[in-house]
Design an enzyme around this catalytic site. Structure first.
Site, PDB file in Angstrom:
ATOM      1  N   SER A 109       1.019  -1.627  -0.172  1.00 30.09           N
ATOM      2  CA  SER A 109      -0.351  -0.539  -0.081  1.00 30.09           C
ATOM      3  C   SER A 109       0.841   1.352   0.376  1.00 30.09           C
ATOM      4  O   SER A 109       2.038   1.345  -0.827  1.00 30.09           O
ATOM      5  CB  SER A 109      -1.393  -0.488   1.480  1.00 30.09           C
ATOM      6  OG  SER A 109      -1.942   0.636   1.290  1.00 30.09           O
ATOM      7  N   ASP A 159     -10.180  -3.321  -5.697  1.00 29.37           N
ATOM      8  CA  ASP A 159      -9.700  -2.969  -4.658  1.00 29.37           C
ATOM      9  C   ASP A 159      -9.787  -1.506  -5.251  1.00 29.37           C
ATOM     10  O   ASP A 159      -9.531  -1.156  -6.111  1.00 29.37           O
ATOM     11  CB  ASP A 159      -7.797  -2.931  -4.844  1.00 29.37           C
ATOM     12  CG  ASP A 159      -7.606  -1.900  -3.751  1.00 29.37           C
ATOM     13  OD1 ASP A 159      -7.409  -1.303  -3.530  1.00 29.37           O
ATOM     14  OD2 ASP A 159      -5.769  -2.629  -4.211  1.00 29.37           O
ATOM     15  N   HIS A 190      -7.702  -4.948  -1.292  1.00 28.96           N
ATOM     16  CA  HIS A 190      -6.726  -4.173  -0.890  1.00 28.96           C
ATOM     17  C   HIS A 190      -5.607  -4.846   0.061  1.00 28.96           C
ATOM     18  O   HIS A 190      -6.114  -5.157   1.257  1.00 28.96           O
ATOM     19  CB  HIS A 190      -7.111  -2.639  -0.590  1.00 28.96           C
ATOM     20  CG  HIS A 190      -5.700  -2.004  -0.169  1.00 28.96           C
ATOM     21  ND1 HIS A 190      -5.545  -1.392  -1.105  1.00 28.96           N
ATOM     22  CD2 HIS A 190      -4.478  -1.566   0.538  1.00 28.96           C
ATOM     23  CE1 HIS A 190      -4.267  -0.181  -0.614  1.00 28.96           C
ATOM     24  NE2 HIS A 190      -4.266  -0.433   0.158  1.00 28.96           N
TER      25      HIS A 190
END
Length: 214
Positions: A109, A159, A190
């Site tokens: 991320s 995502d 995610h």
């Protein structure tokens, strides 16, 4: 005892290792320098691990750079923080005896976005990267020479923070600069996709791969 040293003022974990490649672990928003250590140990047993903390706070959550809102990065701050992280990596590499340019970044991320930014802004620092749940970090990335750099992208098709078109754009940007990109997608969101971990382990064992190909 905390697994950190006074080698630099930035909080970090250092785990020495005997196997290549050494890993640079870059956590996601709200995590810290300890968060990806178990993943690094699982992906590359015996490898040295260098895991710094993101020093920008969003509320109480550590990050590697500021964002103006969800999905909109403060690119001035991103460049500044990338420079500071590059300084840390150089200092830590000298302190711990790491060969310059030998690290492979493994980021999730926000950490994956910083890893991509390091490739583009400081390509000499990294041998490659594993980018998990990543998006293009810069709207106008520099013309970096990524020849010889290996990158694995692991992104979810569902995502909400890394849409498929962003995934394709990131892969295209890196390939256009000479990187060897392995793009892996899954049907989730995610997250770190367990089904992709065998491919990541293989990616981090280039010597084994080359021996099998002989």
């Amino acid at each position: 005892m905390p697994d950190t040293t006074a080698a630099t003022s930035r909080p970090h974990v250092w785990r020495p290792g005997t196997c290549a490649p050494p890993l640079l672990l870059l956590h996601g928003t709200g995590d810290n320098e300890h968060g990806l250590v178990p993943l690094g140990e699982d992906l590359a047993p015996g490898s040295a691990l260098l895991s710094p903390r993101g020093t920008v706070l969003e509320g109480t959550m550590p990050r590697f750079f500021r964002r103006l809102q969800e999905g909109v990065f403060d690119e001035d701050d991103l460049r500044e923080q990338a420079d500071k992280l590059a300084d840390f990596i150089n200092t830590a590499s000298s302190t711990y005896g790491l060969k310059p340019g030998s690290l492979i970044a493994v980021g999730f991320s926000n950490g994956a976005n910083m890893a991509a930014a390091l490739l583009l802004l400081h390509p000499e620092l990294l041998a490659g990267a594993v980018l998990i749940a990543a998006v293009p970090p810069l709207t106008q990335p520099p013309a970096a020479d990524l020849t010889g750099r290996r990158v694995l992208i692991s992104n979810g098709l569902q995502d909400p923070m890394a849409h498929p078109e962003q995934t394709q754009l990131l892969a295209s940007q890196l390939r256009a600069r000479g990187a060897d990109v392995d793009l892996q997608t899954h049907n989730g969101g995610h997250l770190v996709q367990p089904a992709h971990l065998p491919a990541v382990r293989q990616f981090l064992r280039p010597a084994d791969r080359d021996r099998r190909a002989d």
